[in-house]
Design an enzyme around this catalytic site. Structure first.
Site, mmCIF file in Angstrom:
data_model
loop_
_atom_site.group_PDB
_atom_site.id
_atom_site.type_symbol
_atom_site.label_atom_id
_atom_site.label_comp_id
_atom_site.label_asym_id
_atom_site.label_seq_id
_atom_site.Cartn_x
_atom_site.Cartn_y
_atom_site.Cartn_z
ATOM 1 N N THR A 88 28.890 43.287 -19.630
ATOM 2 C CA THR A 88 28.794 44.152 -20.729
ATOM 3 C C THR A 88 29.792 44.828 -21.336
ATOM 4 O O THR A 88 30.909 45.012 -20.304
ATOM 5 C CB THR A 88 27.570 45.267 -20.805
ATOM 6 O OG1 THR A 88 27.299 45.428 -22.056
ATOM 7 C CG2 THR A 88 28.072 46.465 -19.892
ATOM 8 N N CYS A 112 37.145 38.881 -22.534
ATOM 9 C CA CYS A 112 36.362 39.280 -21.424
ATOM 10 C C CYS A 112 35.168 38.062 -21.409
ATOM 11 O O CYS A 112 34.369 38.044 -22.089
ATOM 12 C CB CYS A 112 35.777 40.728 -21.431
ATOM 13 S SG CYS A 112 34.475 40.954 -20.265
ATOM 14 N N LYS A 172 21.803 46.868 -25.614
ATOM 15 C CA LYS A 172 22.339 47.740 -24.662
ATOM 16 C C LYS A 172 22.639 48.885 -25.281
ATOM 17 O O LYS A 172 23.196 50.068 -24.648
ATOM 18 C CB LYS A 172 23.494 47.160 -23.984
ATOM 19 C CG LYS A 172 23.071 45.740 -23.361
ATOM 20 C CD LYS A 172 24.372 45.333 -22.608
ATOM 21 C CE LYS A 172 24.119 43.839 -22.494
ATOM 22 N NZ LYS A 172 25.435 43.056 -22.265
ATOM 23 N N THR A 229 31.521 39.469 -21.832
ATOM 24 C CA THR A 229 31.277 39.873 -23.152
ATOM 25 C C THR A 229 31.270 38.840 -24.102
ATOM 26 O O THR A 229 31.871 38.066 -24.500
ATOM 27 C CB THR A 229 32.539 41.052 -23.536
ATOM 28 O OG1 THR A 229 32.693 41.886 -22.481
ATOM 29 C CG2 THR A 229 31.958 41.648 -24.910
ATOM 30 N N ALA A 271 35.324 40.575 -26.675
ATOM 31 C CA ALA A 271 34.866 39.234 -26.355
ATOM 32 C C ALA A 271 35.704 38.305 -26.314
ATOM 33 O O ALA A 271 35.436 37.210 -25.486
ATOM 34 C CB ALA A 271 33.647 39.143 -27.309
ATOM 35 N N GLY A 296 24.440 54.106 -24.897
ATOM 36 C CA GLY A 296 24.774 52.799 -24.521
ATOM 37 C C GLY A 296 25.137 52.827 -23.214
ATOM 38 O O GLY A 296 25.471 53.931 -22.329
ATOM 39 N N SER A 324 32.723 45.791 -18.189
ATOM 40 C CA SER A 324 33.656 44.696 -17.829
ATOM 41 C C SER A 324 34.832 44.405 -19.027
ATOM 42 O O SER A 324 36.079 44.113 -18.621
ATOM 43 C CB SER A 324 33.249 43.490 -17.414
ATOM 44 O OG SER A 324 32.306 42.933 -18.813
#
Length: 178
Positions: A8, A166, A40, A169, A163, A52, A131
């Site tokens: 996440t 990672c 989340k 993500t 995103a 979150g 992450s």
């Protein structure tokens, strides 16, 4: 407790009297993506506070519920509730085994809450966990410094950047705003 939680990215940005918190929707089990559209980030305490979370899902949900109980007990006082949650989390035999991090914010305050007893309010109005947190934080910092974008636009753009670097993500982003 591990320093990085995989699966996440959560990012909070406060700018121009607005707060936006974003979270991606990817859930992984080991190296397999098992869900693409998880929420989340959510509103609690009569929609006045946004939380979150990153970490083990069941642990994060338990902590979110614990924060809600503290908010009820302390009449929506986020600072007091966050401190009490962190204290319980650090000292309780069961809670201290939970592996998660949380961002909680209202109209004026933003906190990162951890199981080691930390309740940290960021100086520059940006905080990120998970992450992809470092990438999201860096992107948001650059956007704050070099654009006039609002909080919502910054979190959307920074999450897209996170995103792209990672693998834990994705680009299915939930944004809540105050």
């Amino acid at each position: 407790m591990p320093d990085t939680f995989y699966g996440t990215t959560i990012l909070a940005v406060r700018r121009y009297d607005r707060l936006a918190i974003a979270g991606d929707g990817q859930v992984t089990l080991g190296s397999t993506v098992v869900k693409h559209q998880a929420r989340k980030v959510r509103r609690v305490y009569n929609d006045r506070i946004i939380v979150g979370f990153a970490g083990a899902t069941a642990d994060a949900l338990h902590l979110s519920e614990s924060l809600e109980k503290k908010l009820e007990r302390y009449n929506g006082n986020l600072t007091r509730s966050a401190v009490e949650l962190a204290r319980d989390w650090r000292t309780d035999k069961i809670l201290r085994r939970l592996e998660a991090l949380m961002i909680a914010a209202d109209g004026t305050r933003t906190f990162l809450i951890s199981g080691s007893g930390d309740v940290i309010e960021p100086d520059e109005g940006i905080v990120a966990i998970g992450s992809g947190g470092v990438a999201a934080h860096a992107a948001a910092t650059a956007l704050m410094s070099h654009t006039e974008m609002g909080a919502r636009e910054i979190v959307a753009s920074a999450m897209k950047i996170a995103a792209s670097v990672c693998v834990y993500t994705n680009t299915v982003i939930t944004i809540e705003e105050i």
